[in-house]
Design a protein around this motif. Structure first.
Motif, PDB file in Angstrom:
ATOM      1  N   ALA A 187       0.831  -1.197   0.000  1.00 37.59           N
ATOM      2  CA  ALA A 187       0.000   0.000   0.000  1.00 37.59           C
ATOM      3  C   ALA A 187       0.871   1.255   0.000  1.00 37.59           C
ATOM      4  O   ALA A 187       2.079   1.210   0.241  1.00 37.59           O
ATOM      5  CB  ALA A 187      -0.908  -0.004   1.226  1.00 37.59           C
ATOM      6  N   GLY A 188       0.221   2.407  -0.246  1.00 37.43           N
ATOM      7  CA  GLY A 188       0.947   3.670  -0.232  1.00 37.43           C
ATOM      8  C   GLY A 188       1.577   3.961   1.111  1.00 37.43           C
ATOM      9  O   GLY A 188       2.674   4.521   1.195  1.00 37.43           O
ATOM     10  N   THR A 189       0.900   3.560   2.192  1.00 34.78           N
ATOM     11  CA  THR A 189       1.449   3.767   3.526  1.00 34.78           C
ATOM     12  C   THR A 189       2.754   3.009   3.711  1.00 34.78           C
ATOM     13  O   THR A 189       3.713   3.517   4.299  1.00 34.78           O
ATOM     14  CB  THR A 189       0.432   3.323   4.595  1.00 34.78           C
TER      15      THR A 189
ATOM     16  N   GLU B 164       4.915   2.116   1.341  1.00 34.88           N
ATOM     17  CA  GLU B 164       5.968   2.763   0.562  1.00 34.88           C
ATOM     18  C   GLU B 164       6.443   4.050   1.238  1.00 34.88           C
ATOM     19  O   GLU B 164       7.642   4.349   1.255  1.00 34.88           O
ATOM     20  CB  GLU B 164       5.460   3.047  -0.847  1.00 34.88           C
ATOM     21  N   SER B 165       5.517   4.814   1.794  1.00 37.74           N
ATOM     22  CA  SER B 165       5.890   6.049   2.474  1.00 37.74           C
ATOM     23  C   SER B 165       6.710   5.768   3.722  1.00 37.74           C
ATOM     24  O   SER B 165       7.675   6.478   4.022  1.00 37.74           O
ATOM     25  CB  SER B 165       4.633   6.849   2.849  1.00 37.74           C
TER      26      SER B 165
ATOM     27  N   TYR C 103      10.524   9.754  -6.920  1.00 39.63           N
ATOM     28  CA  TYR C 103       9.497  10.376  -7.762  1.00 39.63           C
ATOM     29  C   TYR C 103       9.821  10.225  -9.244  1.00 39.63           C
ATOM     30  O   TYR C 103       8.910  10.082 -10.078  1.00 39.63           O
ATOM     31  CB  TYR C 103       9.331  11.854  -7.401  1.00 39.63           C
TER      32      TYR C 103
ATOM     33  N   SER D  32       8.650   6.880 -10.005  1.00 39.38           N
ATOM     34  CA  SER D  32       7.188   6.827 -10.115  1.00 39.38           C
ATOM     35  C   SER D  32       6.735   7.277 -11.501  1.00 39.38           C
ATOM     36  O   SER D  32       5.850   6.663 -12.109  1.00 39.38           O
ATOM     37  CB  SER D  32       6.569   7.722  -9.043  1.00 39.38           C
TER      38      SER D  32
ATOM     39  N   HIS E  75      -0.288  15.489  -4.810  1.00 35.35           N
ATOM     40  CA  HIS E  75      -0.848  14.579  -3.809  1.00 35.35           C
ATOM     41  C   HIS E  75      -2.239  15.044  -3.354  1.00 35.35           C
ATOM     42  O   HIS E  75      -3.129  14.220  -3.132  1.00 35.35           O
ATOM     43  CB  HIS E  75       0.091  14.472  -2.612  1.00 35.35           C
TER      44      HIS E  75
ATOM     45  N   TYR F 289      -4.541   8.451  -0.781  1.00 35.14           N
ATOM     46  CA  TYR F 289      -3.380   7.683  -1.224  1.00 35.14           C
ATOM     47  C   TYR F 289      -2.114   8.539  -1.065  1.00 35.14           C
ATOM     48  O   TYR F 289      -2.087   9.703  -1.462  1.00 35.14           O
ATOM     49  CB  TYR F 289      -3.531   7.263  -2.685  1.00 35.14           C
ATOM     50  N   PHE F 290      -1.086   7.928  -0.493  1.00 33.14           N
ATOM     51  CA  PHE F 290       0.227   8.577  -0.347  1.00 33.14           C
ATOM     52  C   PHE F 290       0.158   9.914   0.401  1.00 33.14           C
ATOM     53  O   PHE F 290       0.956  10.810   0.156  1.00 33.14           O
ATOM     54  CB  PHE F 290       0.874   8.792  -1.721  1.00 33.14           C
TER      55      PHE F 290
ATOM     56  N   ASP G 195       0.962  10.326   3.340  1.00 33.87           N
ATOM     57  CA  ASP G 195       2.147  10.398   4.190  1.00 33.87           C
ATOM     58  C   ASP G 195       3.282  11.165   3.513  1.00 33.87           C
ATOM     59  O   ASP G 195       4.109  11.779   4.185  1.00 33.87           O
ATOM     60  CB  ASP G 195       2.648   8.990   4.539  1.00 33.87           C
ATOM     61  N   MET G 196       3.332  11.139   2.196  1.00 35.23           N
ATOM     62  CA  MET G 196       4.424  11.797   1.489  1.00 35.23           C
ATOM     63  C   MET G 196       4.345  13.311   1.606  1.00 35.23           C
ATOM     64  O   MET G 196       5.354  14.003   1.412  1.00 35.23           O
ATOM     65  CB  MET G 196       4.431  11.382   0.022  1.00 35.23           C
TER      66      MET G 196
END
Length: 414
Positions: free
Chosen positions: A110-112, A114-115, A179, A182, A264, A274-275, A277-278
């Motif tokens: 999940a995005g969490t 990865e962050s 990034y 990405s 974001h 999503y994401f 946290d970034m």
């Protein structure tokens, strides 16, 4: 004077504050994230989602350990936040957290996750370059190994100091590369013409609306208009790549970071949380020291601190304030060089501010009060019985001159 700092171009700053702020924010955030995730539930997920590329981590033992590891990581991060033995606490916390995230990633990346991988890397950089951090418990402990002459030099040196920020330098470069990856990954995950047409973005919005059952009005214009969908794709790729380009070319990273934060936010409005946290990760590279200069103290209101330059404990106590004084509003003067009206006093510490002179514990309390952000501490130190306890603690750590040097001759003033 940029809002965000390009540490890749120059990892030197006039204040060590940014490292301390990032260490505290990063550590506290990861503590909250680690303790809020339901690690025990991941072992109950079905096995048909296992990512075979890291399948060797999908072990019952690893899943059984996750609930215990989270408390170990949280405890290590508490010590990391205050900067105690950062090389070990930060290093172990980052490696343990990376293992936990890798185990979770075998079933769902999940995005969490990865962050938090990015956060783990940043914590590891703090561990590798722990000696750069001057506003930590470790830094205060290290002053005990420095000679009195070295401590006096730190306090009396009025030249421009430069503090290295290598943890933030390599952290920013890593985030910028992520990034770029990405943006590149979008092209690799399907025919480029589909991405360039914006069709994939439109499908993502529709698919998310279907599975979430939530209408997101901000996403519908992108679904209904191919040109907007194309602009959304191209704009996203350009913004993601721009951070790396600006970083390595030595340009300001403020606009790229603000652009990525805007990206974001647009994802949140069109697809969901999503994401998110970034956004915090990107904010870590803000110029916290510039904001501090405006809020912390008044450079026009200078105070003079006269201290016993033969007292090792006195100098150790004052060194953190010398590093914290980003506006040069406090001048530290050895007693041997002080004017007679300030030198001829028994207290090891004397503060003169706007014609008012204070000594001992009160001088120390007023010194803390010179930094506006520490005003709550100053108020607490003046409240009984904390004042009584604080005075006794001060007297034990920094004795007055009569007790500290009762058997030693006064320095020759000639």
């Amino acid at each position: 004077m940029s809002a965000f700092v390009n540490y890749v171009a120059d990892d030197g700053r006039a204040s060590p504050l940014n490292l301390a702020v990032v260490r505290v924010l990063l550590g506290m955030y990861v503590i909250w994230r680690v303790l809020s995730l339901e690690w025990a539930a991941y072992g109950e997920w079905p096995d048909f989602h296992v990512d075979e590329t890291i399948g060797f981590l999908h072990q019952d033992l690893f899943f059984a350990l996750l609930p215990y590891q989270q408390w170990v990581v949280a405890a290590l991060l508490v010590l990391f936040v205050v900067g105690y033995r950062t090389r070990w606490t930060g290093g172990l916390a980052s490696l343990l957290l990376m293992h936990m995230l890798s185990v979770k990633a075998t079933i769902y990346l999940a995005g969490t996750v990865e962050s938090l991988f990015v956060c783990s890397y940043l914590i590891l950089m703090f561990a590798l370059f722990a000696e750069d951090d001057r506003l930590s418990v470790d830094a205060l402990r290290r002053t005990g190994d420095r000679s009195l002459e070295e401590l006096n030099a730190v306090l009396t040196d009025e030249r421009n100091r430069v503090y290295r920020m290598r943890a933030l330098k390599w952290g920013l470069l890593a985030v910028a590369i992520i990034y770029v990856g990405s943006a590149w990954g979008k092209a690799l995950n399907g025919p480029l013409e589909i991405w360039l047409s914006g069709a994939e973005l439109q499908r993502d919005i529709l698919f998310n609306r279907e599975i979430a059952g939530v209408e997101r009005p901000m996403g519908m214009p992108l679904v209904e208009n191919e040109l907007l969908a194309w602009v959304g794709f191209v704009g996203t790729a350009v913004v993601q790549v721009s951070l790396f380009v600006a970083a390595v070319l030595g340009l300001s990273v403020t606009l790229p970071i603000l652009g990525i934060i805007g990206f974001h936010v647009s994802v949140i409005l069109t697809l969901g949380l999503y994401f998110i946290d970034m956004i915090l990760v990107l904010s870590l590279f803000a110029a916290w020291d510039l904001a501090y200069r405006r809020l912390a103290a008044d450079a026009d209101d200078e105070a003079t601190v006269v201290y016993d330059d033969r007292c090792h404990a006195c100098a150790r106590v004052l060194v953190p304030f010398a590093h914290l004084d980003g506006t040069d509003s406090v001048r530290f003067v050895p007693r041997s060089d002080a004017p007679a009206e300030l030198a001829d006093r028994d207290a090891a510490l004397t503060l003169s501010d706007d014609g008012e002179i204070s000594e001992g514990y009160e001088a120390f309390r007023r010194l803390i009060g010179k930094f506006r952000l520490l005003a709550p501490i100053t108020w607490l130190m003046g409240v009984s019985p904390l004042r009584t306890v604080g005075t006794r603690a001060y007297d034990r750590v920094v004795p007055d001159r009569r007790r500290y040097r009762s058997d030693a001759p006064e320095p020759d003033s000639s």
